[in-house]
Design an enzyme around this catalytic site. Structure first.
Site, PDB file in Angstrom:
ATOM      1  N   SER A 183       0.795  -1.226   0.000  1.00  0.00           N
ATOM      2  CA  SER A 183       0.000   0.000   0.000  1.00  0.00           C
ATOM      3  C   SER A 183       0.829   1.278   0.000  1.00  0.00           C
ATOM      4  CB  SER A 183      -0.951   0.005   1.191  1.00  0.00           C
ATOM      5  OG  SER A 183      -0.251  -0.202   2.398  1.00  0.00           O
ATOM      6  N   HIS A 211      -5.493  -3.821  -2.284  1.00  0.00           N
ATOM      7  CA  HIS A 211      -5.209  -2.857  -3.358  1.00  0.00           C
ATOM      8  C   HIS A 211      -5.112  -3.532  -4.721  1.00  0.00           C
ATOM      9  CE1 HIS A 211      -4.433   0.501  -0.595  1.00  0.00           C
ATOM     10  NE2 HIS A 211      -3.980  -0.447   0.209  1.00  0.00           N
ATOM     11  N   LYS A 242     -12.009   0.067  -0.887  1.00  0.00           N
ATOM     12  CA  LYS A 242     -11.184   0.652  -1.946  1.00  0.00           C
ATOM     13  C   LYS A 242     -11.954   0.548  -3.271  1.00  0.00           C
ATOM     14  CE  LYS A 242      -7.507  -0.634   1.142  1.00  0.00           C
ATOM     15  NZ  LYS A 242      -7.638   0.503   2.028  1.00  0.00           N
TER      16      LYS A 242
HETATM   17  C1  PLP Z   1      -3.222  -3.708   2.463  1.00  0.00           C
HETATM   18  C2  PLP Z   1      -4.389  -3.396   3.351  1.00  0.00           C
HETATM   19  N1  PLP Z   1      -4.954  -4.387   4.059  1.00  0.00           N
HETATM   20  C3  PLP Z   1      -5.997  -4.158   4.868  1.00  0.00           C
HETATM   21  C4  PLP Z   1      -6.528  -2.902   5.013  1.00  0.00           C
HETATM   22  C5  PLP Z   1      -7.669  -2.671   5.961  1.00  0.00           C
HETATM   23  O1  PLP Z   1      -8.839  -2.485   5.255  1.00  0.00           O
HETATM   24  P1  PLP Z   1     -10.068  -1.637   5.795  1.00  0.00           P
HETATM   25  O2  PLP Z   1      -9.761  -0.197   5.556  1.00  0.00           O
HETATM   26  O3  PLP Z   1     -11.188  -2.147   4.973  1.00  0.00           O
HETATM   27  O4  PLP Z   1     -10.227  -1.945   7.238  1.00  0.00           O
HETATM   28  C6  PLP Z   1      -5.998  -1.851   4.269  1.00  0.00           C
HETATM   29  C7  PLP Z   1      -6.588  -0.495   4.356  1.00  0.00           C
HETATM   30  O5  PLP Z   1      -6.039   0.417   4.862  1.00  0.00           O
HETATM   31  C8  PLP Z   1      -4.883  -2.095   3.434  1.00  0.00           C
HETATM   32  O6  PLP Z   1      -4.304  -1.097   2.750  1.00  0.00           O
END
Ligand code: PLP
Length: 395
Positions: A183, A211, A242
């Site tokens: 990310s 992502h 997302k």
């Molecule tokens: C790689 C990754 N995994 C998990 C999450 C967590 O997702 P959520 O925002 O739906 O709780 C995010 C979001 O920030 C993320 O970027």
């Protein structure tokens, strides 16, 4: 000592507010879109995860409104007991089909999905091999599990093999867990080699495709589709926050694995389920992702344009290979100063500083949407070019 002493001593945020460069918790006064309004001013948004631009799609909004009318505002309980709606089951059925897997399970956030999956499948005698750049929810999922966590260098499969070899005779089960797309860096996990190692050392693979879904692969099924290795990933995790333009998270896997997690995962069983509006909007977003693959093409057209644009200007964008494009700036204060000028010049992006990145590697994380216009993107490049020269980042 008073428990709250640390809170009283925490003055950095207040100092930044006073000095006028505090970059966090910015209140957006408009809807999430390629342009947003903050403090009454319009800014181009290059700091969201709204990859397909579906937050403002009338079909998605309509589905949410209808769900509230039919099912009300919330579920007031967990999936396990009183909080499962027919809508949740419909979404899980649709996700399993979309991802070509036996079964799916939805959680109320992506964060809870990682916590509740890793901590459930990894028992006390099991080992987890986790990429050092994995998302915080994976880090916390590893901490919550009773197994032993072993970190490998970011996307360095030689390091992973060294650690797998060293631990070949210890532990029971093995899980290798990684982000599909990272990310902050915007690079893609080396899945072909990861699969080879998992087979050689009898490990299971879990990929966080937060992502990647709606981004990678012609149909948007993520990292597995991108490498044509979908059937080699044991558990794929995704979020609805997302590309799906809502909130919630999910996993897909074999039915017996899903059934086990369903009956043991604490973040699923002891937390209220996704509200009807969110669930229905995700179903509508999934319809669009399935029916309009040209959106994914549009996203990549914009990502390629920006990657080429930044490269032509001479910016360092690291190993980015996706619509997440970080721009290397330098130390933390320089990164904040650059962020502030971007903000003042009508660009919303995100500063990333230590400890999220090594000292001196502060960056501005930018990310692109299928719905950004050429004019918006040109403007972003122009502002970056001007500020980049002022800051000595480019010639
Ligand atoms: C790689 C990754 N995994 C998990 C999450 C967590 O997702 P959520 O925002 O739906 O709780 C995010 C979001 O920030 C993320 O970027």
């Amino acid at each position: 000592m008073d428990l709250f002493e640390k809170c009283r001593n925490f003055t950095r945020a207040q100092q930044a507010r006073t000095e006028g460069w505090y970059p966090y918790f910015k209140a957006i006064e408009s809807g999430a879109d390629s342009e947003v309004v903050i403090d009454g001013r319009k800014l181009i948004m290059v700091g969201s995860n709204n990859y397909l631009g579906l937050t403002q799609d009338p079909r998605v909004k309509e589905a949410a409104i209808k769900a509230i009318e039919s099912f009300g505002s919330g579920c007031t309980g967990s999936r396990f007991l009183n909080g499962t709606l027919a809508l949740h089951e419909e979404l899980e059925h649709r996700l399993a089909k979309f991802m070509k897997r036996e079964a799916a399970l939805c959680f109320s956030t992506g964060f809870q999905t990682n916590l509740g999956t890793i901590a459930t499948v990894v028992g006390k005698d099991d080992l987890i091999f986790t990429d050092r750049a994995n998302h915080a929810s994976i880090v916390d999922g590893c901490r919550l599990s009773f197994g032993r966590t072993i970190k490998f260098k970011h996307n360095d499969l030689n390091d992973l093999e060294r650690l797998l070899k060293r631990n070949a005779d210890s532990g029971d089960g093995r899980l290798i867990v990684a982000d599909g797309v990272f990310s902050m860096e915007g690079d893609i996990i080396d899945l072909p080699n990861l699969v080879k190692l998992a087979e050689k050392y009898s490990a299971r693979i879990m990929l966080d495709d937060a992502h990647s879904i709606g981004v990678l692969g012609k149909r948007g099924r993520g990292t597995g589709e991108h490498f044509d290795l979908e059937n080699k990933i044991d558990v794929v995790m995704g979020t609805f926050s997302k590309s799906f333009a809502s909130i919630g998270g999910f996993i897909v896997a074999d039915a017996f694995v899903i059934d086990y997690i369903k009956h043991h995962s604490r973040s699923l069983i002891f937390s209220a389920s996704m509200p009807p509006a969110a669930t229905a909007s995700v179903i509508a977003a999934l319809d669009i992702i399935e029916q309009e693959p040209q959106r994914i093409e549009g996203l990549w057209k914009n990502a390629h344009k920006m990657k080429a644009g930044f490269a032509a200007l001479g910016f360092d964008t690291g190993k980015s290979a996706t619509p997440i494009i970080p721009i290397l700036v330098g130390d933390d204060m320089k990164t904040f100063a650059f962020w502030k000028l971007l903000f003042d010049n009508g660009i919303f992006a995100n500063p990333v500083i230590t400890p999220a990145v090594p000292p001196g590697h502060g960056r501005i994380r930018t990310s692109y949407m299928a719905t950004h216009t050429d004019a918006e993107l040109e403007h972003v490049l122009q502002v970056f070019a001007r500020l980049g020269r002022e800051f000595g980042l480019i010639p």
